[in-house]
Design a protein around this motif. Structure first.
Motif, PDB file in Angstrom:
ATOM      1  N   LEU A 258      11.407  24.966  22.130  1.00 22.71           N
ATOM      2  CA  LEU A 258      11.341  24.677  20.692  1.00 22.71           C
ATOM      3  C   LEU A 258      11.076  23.192  20.451  1.00 22.71           C
ATOM      4  N   HIS A 259      11.723  22.350  21.244  1.00 24.18           N
ATOM      5  CA  HIS A 259      11.501  20.912  21.102  1.00 24.18           C
ATOM      6  C   HIS A 259      10.046  20.553  21.405  1.00 24.18           C
ATOM      7  N   LEU A 260       9.483  21.131  22.451  1.00 30.57           N
ATOM      8  CA  LEU A 260       8.097  20.838  22.825  1.00 30.57           C
ATOM      9  C   LEU A 260       7.125  21.315  21.748  1.00 30.57           C
ATOM     10  N   LEU A 261       7.405  22.478  21.178  1.00 25.23           N
ATOM     11  CA  LEU A 261       6.539  23.002  20.119  1.00 25.23           C
ATOM     12  C   LEU A 261       6.627  22.126  18.874  1.00 25.23           C
ATOM     13  N   ASP A 262       7.822  21.648  18.564  1.00 25.31           N
ATOM     14  CA  ASP A 262       7.976  20.746  17.424  1.00 25.31           C
ATOM     15  C   ASP A 262       7.219  19.444  17.665  1.00 25.31           C
ATOM     16  N   GLN A 263       7.300  18.936  18.891  1.00 28.50           N
ATOM     17  CA  GLN A 263       6.577  17.716  19.249  1.00 28.50           C
ATOM     18  C   GLN A 263       5.070  17.924  19.113  1.00 28.50           C
ATOM     19  N   ARG A 264       4.604  19.093  19.553  1.00 28.50           N
ATOM     20  CA  ARG A 264       3.182  19.401  19.431  1.00 28.50           C
ATOM     21  C   ARG A 264       2.765  19.494  17.961  1.00 28.50           C
ATOM     22  N   GLY A 265       3.653  20.031  17.127  1.00 25.84           N
ATOM     23  CA  GLY A 265       3.350  20.124  15.703  1.00 25.84           C
ATOM     24  C   GLY A 265       3.149  18.759  15.079  1.00 25.84           C
ATOM     25  N   GLN A 266       3.957  17.784  15.486  1.00 23.92           N
ATOM     26  CA  GLN A 266       3.802  16.424  14.974  1.00 23.92           C
ATOM     27  C   GLN A 266       2.484  15.815  15.443  1.00 23.92           C
ATOM     28  N   MET A 281     -15.065  20.247  11.266  1.00 24.65           N
ATOM     29  CA  MET A 281     -14.470  21.481  10.765  1.00 24.65           C
ATOM     30  C   MET A 281     -14.101  22.457  11.888  1.00 24.65           C
ATOM     31  N   PRO A 282     -14.938  22.627  12.927  1.00 27.32           N
ATOM     32  CA  PRO A 282     -14.529  23.521  14.028  1.00 27.32           C
ATOM     33  C   PRO A 282     -13.231  23.048  14.684  1.00 27.32           C
ATOM     34  N   GLY A 283     -13.091  21.733  14.832  1.00 22.70           N
ATOM     35  CA  GLY A 283     -11.864  21.206  15.425  1.00 22.70           C
ATOM     36  C   GLY A 283     -10.660  21.476  14.544  1.00 22.70           C
ATOM     37  N   ILE A 284     -10.822  21.359  13.220  1.00 21.99           N
ATOM     38  CA  ILE A 284      -9.727  21.633  12.285  1.00 21.99           C
ATOM     39  C   ILE A 284      -9.333  23.101  12.345  1.00 21.99           C
ATOM     40  N   GLU A 285     -10.338  23.991  12.394  1.00 21.76           N
ATOM     41  CA  GLU A 285     -10.048  25.426  12.463  1.00 21.76           C
ATOM     42  C   GLU A 285      -9.293  25.777  13.741  1.00 21.76           C
ATOM     43  N   ALA A 286      -9.676  25.149  14.858  1.00 17.34           N
ATOM     44  CA  ALA A 286      -8.991  25.413  16.127  1.00 17.34           C
ATOM     45  C   ALA A 286      -7.531  24.962  16.061  1.00 17.34           C
ATOM     46  N   LEU A 288      -5.713  24.773  13.335  1.00 19.39           N
ATOM     47  CA  LEU A 288      -4.987  25.688  12.451  1.00 19.39           C
ATOM     48  C   LEU A 288      -4.621  26.982  13.173  1.00 19.39           C
ATOM     49  N   ARG A 289      -5.541  27.478  14.010  1.00 19.71           N
ATOM     50  CA  ARG A 289      -5.225  28.684  14.780  1.00 19.71           C
ATOM     51  C   ARG A 289      -4.073  28.416  15.746  1.00 19.71           C
ATOM     52  N   GLU A 290      -4.116  27.253  16.402  1.00 19.96           N
ATOM     53  CA  GLU A 290      -3.027  26.904  17.318  1.00 19.96           C
ATOM     54  C   GLU A 290      -1.712  26.790  16.569  1.00 19.96           C
ATOM     55  N   LYS A 291      -1.758  26.211  15.354  1.00 20.34           N
ATOM     56  CA  LYS A 291      -0.548  26.054  14.552  1.00 20.34           C
ATOM     57  C   LYS A 291       0.064  27.415  14.223  1.00 20.34           C
ATOM     58  N   GLU A 295       3.712  28.818  15.445  1.00 18.85           N
ATOM     59  CA  GLU A 295       4.729  29.265  14.495  1.00 18.85           C
ATOM     60  C   GLU A 295       5.255  30.648  14.875  1.00 18.85           C
ATOM     61  N   GLN A 296       4.363  31.520  15.353  1.00 18.88           N
ATOM     62  CA  GLN A 296       4.798  32.843  15.789  1.00 18.88           C
ATOM     63  C   GLN A 296       5.693  32.748  17.023  1.00 18.88           C
ATOM     64  N   ILE A 297       5.330  31.849  17.937  1.00 16.14           N
ATOM     65  CA  ILE A 297       6.141  31.654  19.143  1.00 16.14           C
ATOM     66  C   ILE A 297       7.526  31.134  18.762  1.00 16.14           C
ATOM     67  N   VAL A 298       7.576  30.156  17.846  1.00 14.09           N
ATOM     68  CA  VAL A 298       8.853  29.603  17.405  1.00 14.09           C
ATOM     69  C   VAL A 298       9.737  30.694  16.819  1.00 14.09           C
ATOM     70  N   LEU A 299       9.153  31.552  15.990  1.00  7.37           N
ATOM     71  CA  LEU A 299       9.917  32.647  15.387  1.00  7.37           C
ATOM     72  C   LEU A 299      10.492  33.570  16.458  1.00  7.37           C
ATOM     73  N   GLY A 300       9.670  33.910  17.456  1.00  8.21           N
ATOM     74  CA  GLY A 300      10.128  34.781  18.531  1.00  8.21           C
ATOM     75  C   GLY A 300      11.244  34.150  19.349  1.00  8.21           C
ATOM     76  N   ILE A 301      11.103  32.840  19.631  1.00  8.56           N
ATOM     77  CA  ILE A 301      12.135  32.140  20.413  1.00  8.56           C
ATOM     78  C   ILE A 301      13.456  32.128  19.661  1.00  8.56           C
ATOM     79  N   LYS A 302      13.406  31.866  18.349  1.00 10.65           N
ATOM     80  CA  LYS A 302      14.639  31.834  17.557  1.00 10.65           C
ATOM     81  C   LYS A 302      15.319  33.205  17.535  1.00 10.65           C
TER      82      LYS A 302
END
Length: 311
Positions: A258-266, A281-286, A288-291, A295-302
């Motif tokens: 969770l800490h690593l994912l939060d760090q990646r989010g920043q 724009m392609p870089g922004i879309e990529a 957003l998909r990663e984000k 978020e789904q991974i964070v939810l599953g971990i919690k």
């Protein structure tokens, strides 16, 4: 043995304390002597100072008289922008990276920035030998702490991305105040994104071999959240105790993830701004998909953590 060592100009800057702009020659020579002794450099403070006063872009100069030594730095908004950039990103940067970021935020041309932003003169910035990046002088080295942690816990290795977590959660240090430079320290080896000791720890120190293997497995899974966790059963423990220990290690692993994912989010927040400024724009879309995936991974971990916490 090789250790992270400040460059000569950076060593001179560190001899000045925050807020000091000038010192008597005798005082600066005395401080330099201590700095040089600590770095294992066989040179007198007076000889070191005399040499630094005569190099291009020296951070110091003689004052009204030779008895006064003062910093050559002259305040400018570009230096403040560079300082905030390193402070906000919490990462050392090369001069080109700093110039590029400063140029985005001002109307100055690249040539103007390169002429004005002479980082060698600003006491807030330092460099280490064999590293072209610039660091903030206020940052401390975490190398000794990480070395002691690896020896005392018996961990075979830890992921580089997990060092920040380990500094805060395991060693009680603020990641905002410390930097880790294993590539400049021959006590460490860095391979495939993991850092380990360059030589085996002394016999009988740290944890048992089985415990060290479990620590290594947990650290590996902290980076690859979907990786497999392999733990060996200790024949001297009953099944209930073994399962409890496994669950505790899994919970610790997931909290680290969770800490690593939060760090990646920043980090992604900064990357989105950079991509937007570059109209990528392609870089922004990529991103957003990663984000969304994160978020789904964070939810599953919690959810898994909540299950483990149940009596």
């Amino acid at each position: 043995m090789r250790r992270p060592t400040l460059t000569t100009t950076s060593m001179m800057k560190k001899a000045f304390r925050p807020g000091e702009r000038s010192l008597s020659r005798s005082e600066i020579v005395e401080r330099l002597a201590l700095e040089l002794q600590g770095a294992g450099i066989a040179e007198s403070g007076e000889a070191f100072l005399s040499r630094l006063l005569n190099i291009p872009n020296s951070p110091v100069r003689a004052g009204r008289t030779e008895a006064i030594i003062e910093l050559a730095y002259q305040p400018h908004q570009l230096f403040d922008l560079a300082y905030r950039y390193l402070r906000d990103t919490q990462q050392p940067k090369t001069a080109d990276q700093i110039f590029r970021e400063v140029r985005k935020r001002t109307h100055f041309s690249w040539n103007q920035i390169a002429r004005i932003l002479v980082l060698e003169k600003d006491p807030r910035f330092v460099q280490y030998e064999q590293d072209e990046r610039w660091f903030l002088a206020e940052w401390k080295l975490a190398n000794d702490h990480v070395y002691e942690y690896l020896v005392s816990t018996g961990a075979a290795s830890i992921p580089l991305r997990a060092v920040t977590y380990s500094l805060e959660q395991e060693m009680g240090l603020s990641a905002k105040e410390y930097v880790f430079l294993p590539e400049l320290d021959d006590r460490f080896l860095v391979q495939s994104g993991y850092v380990q000791l360059s030589s085996p720890e002394p016999s009988g120190s740290g944890r048992s071999e089985a415990e060290a293997s479990r620590a290594e497995a947990a650290a590996a899974a902290a980076v690859a959240v979907q990786g497999k966790l392999t733990l060996e059963d200790d024949g001297g423990m009953n099944t209930t105790a073994t399962m409890t220990n496994v669950q505790q290690e899994v919970a610790e692993l997931l909290r680290q993830a969770l800490h690593l994912l939060d760090q990646r989010g920043q980090e992604m927040g900064q990357e989105v701004i950079a991509r937007f400024q570059e109209s990528d724009m392609p870089g922004i879309e990529a991103l957003l998909r990663e984000k969304q995936q994160n978020e789904q991974i964070v939810l599953g971990i919690k959810q898994v953590l909540a299950t483990i916490a149940q009596p």
